[in-house]
Design a protein around this motif. Sequence first.
Motif, short mmCIF file in Angstrom:
data_model
loop_
_atom_site.label_atom_id
_atom_site.label_comp_id
_atom_site.label_asym_id
_atom_site.label_seq_id
_atom_site.Cartn_x
_atom_site.Cartn_y
_atom_site.Cartn_z
N CYS A 1 -24.01 11.08 7.14
CA CYS A 1 -24.43 9.68 6.85
C CYS A 1 -26.02 9.76 6.80
CB CYS A 1 -24.13 8.70 7.94
SG CYS A 1 -22.24 8.87 8.58
N HIS B 1 -22.74 11.04 11.44
CA HIS B 1 -23.85 10.13 11.44
C HIS B 1 -25.15 11.02 11.67
CE1 HIS B 1 -20.89 6.87 11.42
NE2 HIS B 1 -21.89 5.88 11.53
N ASN C 1 -24.04 0.90 1.48
CA ASN C 1 -23.19 -0.49 1.48
C ASN C 1 -24.15 -1.88 2.20
OD1 ASN C 1 -23.08 0.49 4.16
ND2 ASN C 1 -20.95 1.28 3.55
N LEU D 1 -28.20 5.02 7.38
CA LEU D 1 -28.54 3.95 8.46
C LEU D 1 -29.82 4.52 8.89
CD1 LEU D 1 -26.31 5.30 11.53
CD2 LEU D 1 -26.83 6.51 9.71
S1 SF4 Z 1 -21.73 2.92 6.22
FE1 SF4 Z 1 -23.39 4.80 6.41
S2 SF4 Z 1 -23.55 5.39 8.45
FE2 SF4 Z 1 -21.38 4.09 8.28
S3 SF4 Z 1 -19.78 5.58 7.87
FE3 SF4 Z 1 -20.52 4.93 5.91
S4 SF4 Z 1 -22.09 6.57 4.96
FE4 SF4 Z 1 -21.85 6.57 7.51
#
Ligand code: SF4
Lengths: 435, 171
Positions: free
Chosen positions: A374, A80, A396, A378
Amino acid sequence: MQNHMGHTLSQKLIATHLAGDGGDVSPGQVAEVWPGDLVEVTVDLVLSNDVTAPIAIREFAKLGVDRVFDPDKVVMVADHFAPNKDIKSAEQCLAMREFARAQCLPHYFDVGRMGIEHVLLPEQGLVTPGDVVVGADSHTCTYGALGAFATGMGSTDIAVAMATGRTWMRVPETIRIVYYGQLRPWVGGKDLILHTIGEIGVSGAVYKAIEFAGPAADDLSMAGRFTMSNMAVEAGAKAGLFAVDDTTRSYVDARTSRPYSVYEPDADASYAREVEIDVSLIEPQVAFPHLPENVRSVTEASDVWIDQVVIGSCTNGRLEDLRVAAEVLRGRQVHTDVRCIIIPGTQQVYLDALEEGLVETFVRAGAVVSTPTCGPCLGGHMGVLAAGERAVSTTNRNFRGRMGHPESEVYLAGPAVAAASAVKGRIVGPREVLH
Amino acid sequence: MINMTGTSRKFGDHVDTDVIIPARYLNVSTAEELARHCMEDIAPEFASAVKPGDFIVAGENFGCGSSREHAPLAIKGAGIACVIAKSFARIFYRNAINTGLPIMECPEAVQGTEQGDQLTVDLGSGTISNSRTGHTYVTSPLPPFIMDIVAAGGLVRYTRRRLEAHSEVQV
Ligand code: SF4
């Protein structure tokens, strides 16, 4: 009384994992579970990451247990905020690293070997059909694409699963979604799942499982299936499953020699709801801010000027996604007002993209290519948005403030739309770029 | 369980974990630190205005989004005594039970409550009374298995007790 009824895929997967004292089953009889049952199950894999592991480790320490139940089945990934974005993130990763070392976890993935967890675990052959997987990350449901029952939980649940190899769950009802028809050009798994969430809504499957089925679902590659299972949680679902077929088998067999079990939903299984979707009607999709259900066709998105494009994440950070983006970007230039950030999901995806020349295509087009993380998905690092900025992202979630300032906006799309929008500086489909 | 009385803090549908506690603050994990940023993107005044014992009253699908346990922790850290919603996202529901944040699912009570109403909540009997309207609402009780976890004070204490009682549970 319910003996005449068939079982969904979720029922079968949960029934095969009932913990010792969970069922009243005599030899030769097969355990049965029904929606609404609260059961205790054994788990095949327990996952956490640099955000959720520190809390899980803290709670684990309170359980009075010294060792995890099985080091081979406990996976930790620094993805993350890694490579560490600041001192506090560094301390979180350190806490996880120290625990992983002390517990001798063979599947601890740090910078240099890590990837975004939900791209990485299947790629490493750590999940096989028939498994029950729990993870302290809501997109753990990605592995449903492999015919596994996989679901996200919180850190405390994961602490207990790490200690005991068990968890409790409520057997979910299932919504079956049948896809048929021929996919249009430039339409992929992301467009199908966005369209589906637009149909059933962000709470359309709360507490339930989704089974993705039908000939058009069978035609999807594993990458497309992972993308769809990944976003099942965006409809509130506990799990999003595909039945196993030759596509699944060849993907899994290339990655692990661990034997696995294949289950199919019964033809007479009972579903909470059945939805049919004709994919030949679906154009490339875009989810407008601030909910993944605010879905429109890309042709209805006129004059949305953008500042940033992100192509990556556990939803669309696989090699196939990068190939689609490269097809659009090859020989073209990212619009001067747009920052285009491309993030391969894992080290392996990065390497494959290098060898295929995709990375060169991206850099020549004026995009940047990052190490797996990530990051911007986020609003962590590597592309945080300022007030008033807009991004098209293959991630997403487009919740308020998800990628940065609460007054920034995120538009969700697949890699084709994202790449085309990067070229034009506003949201467009690939056909507008390729003529 | 004793009656709890406090003020309602009202929110709409689909309050997601990114607004309960934005990801930019996930590099800390203590309830006190998280509480300072609770709800800041949709209700910037919330963290400073909230009083210990207040209730969050919200619509459908409360806590949707990520699995971050920081969300119930931030709410607990802010002093919220109980979250009353029309429905909860399932991971949030588990996390609240596991971390000892009381929650109640009661669409009628949410419908009949306005920002600032004084509520009295009795978790044991599952009742919610609104002093402004004089209405009392009764919710269906938690399943016994989940009640056991709540009664033990959360999943960790529940499991610890079980591990100690039956060492054979350990694999
Ligand atoms: S949604 Fe985004 S923050 Fe969560 S695991 Fe997937 S890439 Fe990582």
